[in-house]
Design a protein around this motif. Structure first.
Motif, PDB file in Angstrom:
ATOM      1  N   TRP A  54       0.856  -1.186   0.000  1.00  0.00           N
ATOM      2  CA  TRP A  54       0.000   0.000   0.000  1.00  0.00           C
ATOM      3  C   TRP A  54       0.892   1.236   0.000  1.00  0.00           C
ATOM      4  O   TRP A  54       1.891   1.290   0.710  1.00  0.00           O
ATOM      5  CB  TRP A  54      -0.880   0.046   1.250  1.00  0.00           C
ATOM      6  CG  TRP A  54      -2.039  -0.897   1.250  1.00  0.00           C
ATOM      7  CD1 TRP A  54      -2.099  -2.124   1.831  1.00  0.00           C
ATOM      8  CD2 TRP A  54      -3.325  -0.685   0.656  1.00  0.00           C
ATOM      9  NE1 TRP A  54      -3.334  -2.682   1.631  1.00  0.00           N
ATOM     10  CE2 TRP A  54      -4.109  -1.821   0.920  1.00  0.00           C
ATOM     11  CE3 TRP A  54      -3.890   0.375  -0.069  1.00  0.00           C
ATOM     12  CZ2 TRP A  54      -5.421  -1.956   0.479  1.00  0.00           C
ATOM     13  CZ3 TRP A  54      -5.195   0.252  -0.508  1.00  0.00           C
ATOM     14  CH2 TRP A  54      -5.952  -0.907  -0.237  1.00  0.00           C
ATOM     15  N   LEU A  55       0.499   2.199  -0.800  1.00  0.00           N
ATOM     16  CA  LEU A  55       1.201   3.483  -0.829  1.00  0.00           C
ATOM     17  C   LEU A  55       0.194   4.594  -0.580  1.00  0.00           C
ATOM     18  O   LEU A  55      -0.981   4.457  -0.920  1.00  0.00           O
ATOM     19  CB  LEU A  55       1.868   3.722  -2.191  1.00  0.00           C
ATOM     20  CG  LEU A  55       2.781   2.642  -2.748  1.00  0.00           C
ATOM     21  CD1 LEU A  55       3.275   3.043  -4.138  1.00  0.00           C
ATOM     22  CD2 LEU A  55       3.968   2.408  -1.827  1.00  0.00           C
ATOM     23  N   TRP A  56       0.666   5.692  -0.004  1.00  0.00           N
ATOM     24  CA  TRP A  56      -0.144   6.893   0.138  1.00  0.00           C
ATOM     25  C   TRP A  56       0.579   8.051  -0.538  1.00  0.00           C
ATOM     26  O   TRP A  56       1.773   8.269  -0.310  1.00  0.00           O
ATOM     27  CB  TRP A  56      -0.406   7.214   1.606  1.00  0.00           C
ATOM     28  CG  TRP A  56      -1.450   6.326   2.209  1.00  0.00           C
ATOM     29  CD1 TRP A  56      -1.252   5.163   2.889  1.00  0.00           C
ATOM     30  CD2 TRP A  56      -2.865   6.530   2.158  1.00  0.00           C
ATOM     31  NE1 TRP A  56      -2.459   4.622   3.261  1.00  0.00           N
ATOM     32  CE2 TRP A  56      -3.461   5.443   2.830  1.00  0.00           C
ATOM     33  CE3 TRP A  56      -3.700   7.522   1.625  1.00  0.00           C
ATOM     34  CZ2 TRP A  56      -4.848   5.306   2.980  1.00  0.00           C
ATOM     35  CZ3 TRP A  56      -5.074   7.400   1.769  1.00  0.00           C
ATOM     36  CH2 TRP A  56      -5.639   6.308   2.443  1.00  0.00           C
ATOM     37  N   TYR A  57      -0.163   8.773  -1.368  1.00  0.00           N
ATOM     38  CA  TYR A  57       0.365   9.914  -2.111  1.00  0.00           C
ATOM     39  C   TYR A  57      -0.437  11.165  -1.756  1.00  0.00           C
ATOM     40  O   TYR A  57      -1.608  11.087  -1.383  1.00  0.00           O
ATOM     41  CB  TYR A  57       0.210   9.709  -3.624  1.00  0.00           C
ATOM     42  CG  TYR A  57       1.197   8.764  -4.254  1.00  0.00           C
ATOM     43  CD1 TYR A  57       0.969   7.398  -4.264  1.00  0.00           C
ATOM     44  CD2 TYR A  57       2.354   9.252  -4.859  1.00  0.00           C
ATOM     45  CE1 TYR A  57       1.863   6.533  -4.870  1.00  0.00           C
ATOM     46  CE2 TYR A  57       3.255   8.393  -5.473  1.00  0.00           C
ATOM     47  CZ  TYR A  57       2.999   7.037  -5.473  1.00  0.00           C
ATOM     48  OH  TYR A  57       3.894   6.186  -6.080  1.00  0.00           O
ATOM     49  N   LYS A  58       0.209  12.334  -1.926  1.00  0.00           N
ATOM     50  CA  LYS A  58      -0.482  13.611  -1.830  1.00  0.00           C
ATOM     51  C   LYS A  58      -0.287  14.373  -3.125  1.00  0.00           C
ATOM     52  O   LYS A  58       0.840  14.438  -3.645  1.00  0.00           O
ATOM     53  CB  LYS A  58       0.048  14.439  -0.664  1.00  0.00           C
ATOM     54  CG  LYS A  58      -0.691  15.763  -0.499  1.00  0.00           C
ATOM     55  CD  LYS A  58       0.051  16.714   0.410  1.00  0.00           C
ATOM     56  CE  LYS A  58      -0.692  18.057   0.468  1.00  0.00           C
ATOM     57  NZ  LYS A  58       0.131  19.129   1.018  1.00  0.00           N
ATOM     58  N   GLN A  59      -1.376  14.973  -3.620  1.00  0.00           N
ATOM     59  CA  GLN A  59      -1.298  15.772  -4.834  1.00  0.00           C
ATOM     60  C   GLN A  59      -1.671  17.214  -4.505  1.00  0.00           C
ATOM     61  O   GLN A  59      -2.788  17.493  -4.080  1.00  0.00           O
ATOM     62  CB  GLN A  59      -2.233  15.226  -5.918  1.00  0.00           C
ATOM     63  CG  GLN A  59      -2.126  15.981  -7.232  1.00  0.00           C
ATOM     64  CD  GLN A  59      -3.021  15.399  -8.315  1.00  0.00           C
ATOM     65  OE1 GLN A  59      -3.954  14.650  -8.061  1.00  0.00           O
ATOM     66  NE2 GLN A  59      -2.729  15.734  -9.569  1.00  0.00           N
ATOM     67  N   GLY A  68       1.940  16.864  -9.724  1.00  0.00           N
ATOM     68  CA  GLY A  68       1.726  15.428  -9.706  1.00  0.00           C
ATOM     69  C   GLY A  68       1.723  14.896  -8.290  1.00  0.00           C
ATOM     70  O   GLY A  68       2.200  15.548  -7.364  1.00  0.00           O
ATOM     71  N   PRO A  69       1.203  13.687  -8.092  1.00  0.00           N
ATOM     72  CA  PRO A  69       1.201  13.080  -6.751  1.00  0.00           C
ATOM     73  C   PRO A  69       2.628  12.834  -6.264  1.00  0.00           C
ATOM     74  O   PRO A  69       3.518  12.500  -7.045  1.00  0.00           O
ATOM     75  CB  PRO A  69       0.465  11.761  -6.975  1.00  0.00           C
ATOM     76  CG  PRO A  69      -0.335  11.951  -8.221  1.00  0.00           C
ATOM     77  CD  PRO A  69       0.477  12.854  -9.076  1.00  0.00           C
ATOM     78  N   VAL A  70       2.808  13.003  -4.954  1.00  0.00           N
ATOM     79  CA  VAL A  70       4.105  12.786  -4.319  1.00  0.00           C
ATOM     80  C   VAL A  70       3.941  11.697  -3.271  1.00  0.00           C
ATOM     81  O   VAL A  70       3.007  11.734  -2.462  1.00  0.00           O
ATOM     82  CB  VAL A  70       4.621  14.081  -3.670  1.00  0.00           C
ATOM     83  CG1 VAL A  70       5.898  13.813  -2.881  1.00  0.00           C
ATOM     84  CG2 VAL A  70       4.871  15.147  -4.731  1.00  0.00           C
ATOM     85  N   PHE A 105      -4.205  10.241  -2.163  1.00  0.00           N
ATOM     86  CA  PHE A 105      -4.522   9.004  -2.879  1.00  0.00           C
ATOM     87  C   PHE A 105      -3.861   7.820  -2.200  1.00  0.00           C
ATOM     88  O   PHE A 105      -2.687   7.883  -1.823  1.00  0.00           O
ATOM     89  CB  PHE A 105      -4.000   9.049  -4.324  1.00  0.00           C
ATOM     90  CG  PHE A 105      -4.726  10.004  -5.222  1.00  0.00           C
ATOM     91  CD1 PHE A 105      -4.207  11.261  -5.474  1.00  0.00           C
ATOM     92  CD2 PHE A 105      -5.914   9.637  -5.823  1.00  0.00           C
ATOM     93  CE1 PHE A 105      -4.868  12.147  -6.311  1.00  0.00           C
ATOM     94  CE2 PHE A 105      -6.579  10.517  -6.662  1.00  0.00           C
ATOM     95  CZ  PHE A 105      -6.055  11.774  -6.902  1.00  0.00           C
ATOM     96  N   CYS A 106      -4.613   6.733  -2.089  1.00  0.00           N
ATOM     97  CA  CYS A 106      -3.994   5.471  -1.754  1.00  0.00           C
ATOM     98  C   CYS A 106      -3.692   4.743  -3.069  1.00  0.00           C
ATOM     99  O   CYS A 106      -4.290   5.035  -4.102  1.00  0.00           O
ATOM    100  CB  CYS A 106      -4.903   4.618  -0.878  1.00  0.00           C
ATOM    101  SG  CYS A 106      -6.456   4.158  -1.667  1.00  0.00           S
ATOM    102  N   ALA A 107      -2.774   3.827  -3.008  1.00  0.00           N
ATOM    103  CA  ALA A 107      -2.452   2.992  -4.169  1.00  0.00           C
ATOM    104  C   ALA A 107      -2.070   1.619  -3.650  1.00  0.00           C
ATOM    105  O   ALA A 107      -1.362   1.503  -2.644  1.00  0.00           O
ATOM    106  CB  ALA A 107      -1.319   3.595  -4.998  1.00  0.00           C
ATOM    107  N   GLY A 108      -2.536   0.587  -4.328  1.00  0.00           N
ATOM    108  CA  GLY A 108      -2.268  -0.763  -3.864  1.00  0.00           C
ATOM    109  C   GLY A 108      -1.768  -1.644  -4.987  1.00  0.00           C
ATOM    110  O   GLY A 108      -2.013  -1.396  -6.171  1.00  0.00           O
ATOM    111  N   GLN A 109      -1.031  -2.662  -4.598  1.00  0.00           N
ATOM    112  CA  GLN A 109      -0.494  -3.620  -5.563  1.00  0.00           C
ATOM    113  C   GLN A 109      -0.885  -5.028  -5.139  1.00  0.00           C
ATOM    114  O   GLN A 109      -0.712  -5.402  -3.983  1.00  0.00           O
ATOM    115  CB  GLN A 109       1.028  -3.503  -5.638  1.00  0.00           C
ATOM    116  CG  GLN A 109       1.652  -4.306  -6.774  1.00  0.00           C
ATOM    117  CD  GLN A 109       3.121  -3.992  -6.911  1.00  0.00           C
ATOM    118  OE1 GLN A 109       3.905  -4.319  -6.021  1.00  0.00           O
ATOM    119  NE2 GLN A 109       3.513  -3.399  -8.008  1.00  0.00           N
ATOM    120  N   THR A 110      -1.420  -5.783  -6.102  1.00  0.00           N
ATOM    121  CA  THR A 110      -1.865  -7.151  -5.793  1.00  0.00           C
ATOM    122  C   THR A 110      -0.682  -8.104  -5.844  1.00  0.00           C
ATOM    123  O   THR A 110       0.305  -7.853  -6.534  1.00  0.00           O
ATOM    124  CB  THR A 110      -2.930  -7.613  -6.795  1.00  0.00           C
ATOM    125  OG1 THR A 110      -2.350  -7.641  -8.105  1.00  0.00           O
ATOM    126  CG2 THR A 110      -4.128  -6.689  -6.784  1.00  0.00           C
TER     127      THR A 110
END
Lengths: 114, 113
Positions: free
Chosen positions: A32-37, A42-44, A88-93
């Motif tokens: 899981w990643l968390w980004y801020k835009q 762009g998101p960081v 934003f959250c981001a996930g990888q399966t």
């Protein structure tokens, strides 16, 4: 493709308040990643999580990898005006295919009122 | 030095035109990506590319094509632009290891009129 649901969709808070947001998926993720835009940028990347139950901090930000591996949480303590932006959250399966693809959440828009 | 740089920052063009957006990264990353962010701020992957393979999101129209002259560049070509192509396009890069986060460019706002 996968879509991650973030809540709340938007938040309006007073400066100094704490903020909590979460991200859920119907699939198990192994990262899981968390980004801020910020507006016009762009998101960081803020925080990366790699293990179920993991709790990681970055300054006033704390994120957790949910035990079920289907969710993640981000908390911001003592918010300040520069926390304004979209998170934003981001996930990888854990699929065994080549590539480094992440799925992004729907975003949480944060407004901090001075 | 900017890690991932995109040009132009803004692009306004008429329907039916062909346009390109350039992206360069100086991080030594081996995988590059293009994302589209719509008016609701949802980020949708379009392509991921390294020297081994191009992975295309099946929903991307074939009017969109990535072109990589070398490992540090991944340009986006768009043919026969349509009104619905208006969005912010982000380039990103990462190491080719699973679990590594992306570094994003600052985006190109495309407006088709």
């Amino acid at each position: 493709g996968q879509q991650l649901n973030q809540s709340p969709q938007s938040m309006f808070i007073q400066e100094g308040e704490d903020v909590s947001m979460n991200c859920t998926s119907s699939s198990i993720f192994n990262t899981w990643l968390w980004y801020k835009q910020d507006p016009g940028e762009g998101p960081v990347l803020l925080i990366a999580l790699y293990k179920a139950g993991e709790l990681t901090s970055n300054g006033r930000l704390t994120a957790q990898f949910g035990i079920t591996r289907k969710d993640s949480f981000l908390n911001i303590s003592a918010s300040i005006p520069s926390d304004v932006g979209i998170y934003f959250c981001a996930g990888q399966t854990p699929r065994t295919y080549t590539g480094n693809q992440f799925y992004f959440g729907t975003g949480t828009s944060l407004t901090v009122i001075p | 030095d900017t890690a991932v740089s995109q040009t132009p920052k803004y692009l306004v063009t008429q329907m039916g035109n062909d346009k390109s957006i350039k992206c360069e990264q100086n991080l030594g990353h081996d995988t590059m990506y293009w994302y589209k962010q719509d008016s609701k701020k949802f980020l949708k992957i379009m392509f991921s590319y390294n020297n081994k393979e191009l992975i295309i999101n099946e929903t991307v129209p074939n009017r969109f094509s990535p072109k990589s002259p070398d490992k540090a560049h991944l340009n986006l070509h768009i043919n026969s632009l349509e009104l619905g192509d208006s969005a912010v396009y982000f380039c990103a890069s990462s190491l080719d290891d699973r679990g590594k986060g992306y570094t994003f460019g600052s985006g190109t706002r495309l407006t088709v009129v």
